[in-house]
Write a protein that holds these residues in place. Structure first.
Motif, mmCIF file in Angstrom:
data_model
loop_
_atom_site.group_PDB
_atom_site.id
_atom_site.type_symbol
_atom_site.label_atom_id
_atom_site.label_comp_id
_atom_site.label_asym_id
_atom_site.label_seq_id
_atom_site.Cartn_x
_atom_site.Cartn_y
_atom_site.Cartn_z
ATOM 1 N N LEU A 87 -0.634 14.335 -4.579
ATOM 2 C CA LEU A 87 -0.687 14.811 -5.962
ATOM 3 C C LEU A 87 -0.433 16.312 -5.981
ATOM 4 N N ASN A 88 -0.430 16.905 -7.150
ATOM 5 C CA ASN A 88 -0.114 18.330 -7.291
ATOM 6 C C ASN A 88 -1.189 19.243 -6.713
ATOM 7 N N ARG A 89 -2.403 18.735 -6.503
ATOM 8 C CA ARG A 89 -3.474 19.551 -5.925
ATOM 9 C C ARG A 89 -3.462 19.398 -4.413
ATOM 10 N N PRO A 90 -3.590 20.469 -3.668
ATOM 11 C CA PRO A 90 -3.612 20.381 -2.202
ATOM 12 C C PRO A 90 -4.774 19.517 -1.708
ATOM 13 N N GLY A 91 -4.505 18.648 -0.742
ATOM 14 C CA GLY A 91 -5.536 17.816 -0.138
ATOM 15 C C GLY A 91 -5.943 16.606 -0.950
ATOM 16 N N VAL A 92 -5.182 16.268 -1.984
ATOM 17 C CA VAL A 92 -5.516 15.131 -2.846
ATOM 18 C C VAL A 92 -4.338 14.160 -2.866
ATOM 19 N N VAL A 93 -4.644 12.862 -2.693
ATOM 20 C CA VAL A 93 -3.612 11.822 -2.707
ATOM 21 C C VAL A 93 -4.040 10.683 -3.620
ATOM 22 N N ARG A 94 -3.062 9.905 -4.046
ATOM 23 C CA ARG A 94 -3.327 8.675 -4.793
ATOM 24 C C ARG A 94 -2.951 7.506 -3.891
ATOM 25 N N VAL A 95 -3.897 6.567 -3.717
ATOM 26 C CA VAL A 95 -3.669 5.367 -2.924
ATOM 27 C C VAL A 95 -3.572 4.198 -3.900
ATOM 28 N N THR A 96 -2.469 3.460 -3.827
ATOM 29 C CA THR A 96 -2.232 2.343 -4.730
ATOM 30 C C THR A 96 -1.862 1.113 -3.911
ATOM 31 N N TYR A 97 -2.410 -0.037 -4.295
ATOM 32 C CA TYR A 97 -2.069 -1.283 -3.614
ATOM 33 C C TYR A 97 -2.319 -2.475 -4.534
ATOM 34 N N LEU A 98 -1.753 -3.621 -4.167
ATOM 35 C CA LEU A 98 -1.975 -4.862 -4.883
ATOM 36 C C LEU A 98 -3.034 -5.666 -4.146
ATOM 37 N N LYS A 99 -4.053 -6.095 -4.871
ATOM 38 C CA LYS A 99 -5.137 -6.888 -4.281
ATOM 39 C C LYS A 99 -5.051 -8.302 -4.838
ATOM 40 N N PRO A 100 -4.962 -9.309 -3.952
ATOM 41 C CA PRO A 100 -4.917 -10.690 -4.444
ATOM 42 C C PRO A 100 -6.215 -11.056 -5.174
ATOM 43 N N VAL A 101 -6.083 -11.789 -6.252
ATOM 44 C CA VAL A 101 -7.246 -12.302 -6.983
ATOM 45 C C VAL A 101 -7.124 -13.811 -7.084
ATOM 46 N N ARG A 102 -8.219 -14.455 -7.294
ATOM 47 C CA ARG A 102 -8.191 -15.906 -7.476
ATOM 48 C C ARG A 102 -8.857 -16.245 -8.801
ATOM 49 N N GLU A 103 -8.408 -17.299 -9.413
ATOM 50 C CA GLU A 103 -8.935 -17.715 -10.700
ATOM 51 C C GLU A 103 -10.082 -18.691 -10.479
ATOM 52 N N ILE A 104 -11.190 -18.425 -11.146
ATOM 53 C CA ILE A 104 -12.353 -19.297 -11.069
ATOM 54 C C ILE A 104 -12.593 -19.843 -12.473
ATOM 55 N N ALA A 105 -12.476 -21.147 -12.629
ATOM 56 C CA ALA A 105 -12.666 -21.761 -13.945
ATOM 57 C C ALA A 105 -14.136 -21.708 -14.336
ATOM 58 N N ILE A 106 -14.389 -21.468 -15.607
ATOM 59 C CA ILE A 106 -15.743 -21.473 -16.137
ATOM 60 C C ILE A 106 -15.887 -22.755 -16.935
ATOM 61 N N THR A 107 -16.820 -23.603 -16.526
ATOM 62 C CA THR A 107 -17.002 -24.887 -17.208
ATOM 63 C C THR A 107 -18.265 -24.851 -18.045
ATOM 64 N N ALA A 108 -18.275 -25.666 -19.081
ATOM 65 C CA ALA A 108 -19.427 -25.747 -19.971
ATOM 66 C C ALA A 108 -20.505 -26.625 -19.344
ATOM 67 N N VAL A 135 0.856 -1.191 0.000
ATOM 68 C CA VAL A 135 0.000 0.000 0.000
ATOM 69 C C VAL A 135 0.893 1.242 0.000
ATOM 70 N N THR A 136 0.660 2.142 -0.948
ATOM 71 C CA THR A 136 1.399 3.407 -1.002
ATOM 72 C C THR A 136 0.413 4.564 -1.087
ATOM 73 N N ILE A 137 0.767 5.658 -0.455
ATOM 74 C CA ILE A 137 -0.033 6.882 -0.497
ATOM 75 C C ILE A 137 0.897 7.990 -0.954
ATOM 76 N N GLU A 138 0.550 8.628 -2.070
ATOM 77 C CA GLU A 138 1.409 9.689 -2.589
ATOM 78 C C GLU A 138 0.602 10.959 -2.835
#
Length: 70
Positions: A33-54, A28-31
């Motif tokens: 931005l050029n505008r006062p009072g504004v930040v960008r929050v970036t993070y990695l979210k784990p995902v899981r693969e769900i197979a689609i079967t016929a 998680v990072t918080i940086e």
């Protein structure tokens, strides 16, 4: 980190905004931005693969199966 798949989440928030960062988020990072009072929050979210079967009644050509990342 392990062999898991991750999705990058990046949101811009203003002063006073609430953001629900998942407990399993990584790097998680918080940086400011050029505008006062504004930040960008970036993070990695784990995902899981769900197979689609016929359906059993549908023909199966043995080709690649799509997957859904949740």
């Amino acid at each position: 980190m392990s062999d898991r798949n991750y999705r990058i989440v990046s949101e811009v928030r203003s002063n006073g905004d609430l953001l629900d960062v998942p407990t399993d988020a990584h790097d998680v990072t918080i940086e400011p931005l050029n505008r006062p009072g504004v930040v960008r929050v970036t993070y990695l979210k784990p995902v899981r693969e769900i197979a689609i079967t016929a359906d059993e009644d549908a023909s199966d050509d043995g080709g690649d199966r799509p997957a859904y990342l949740a």
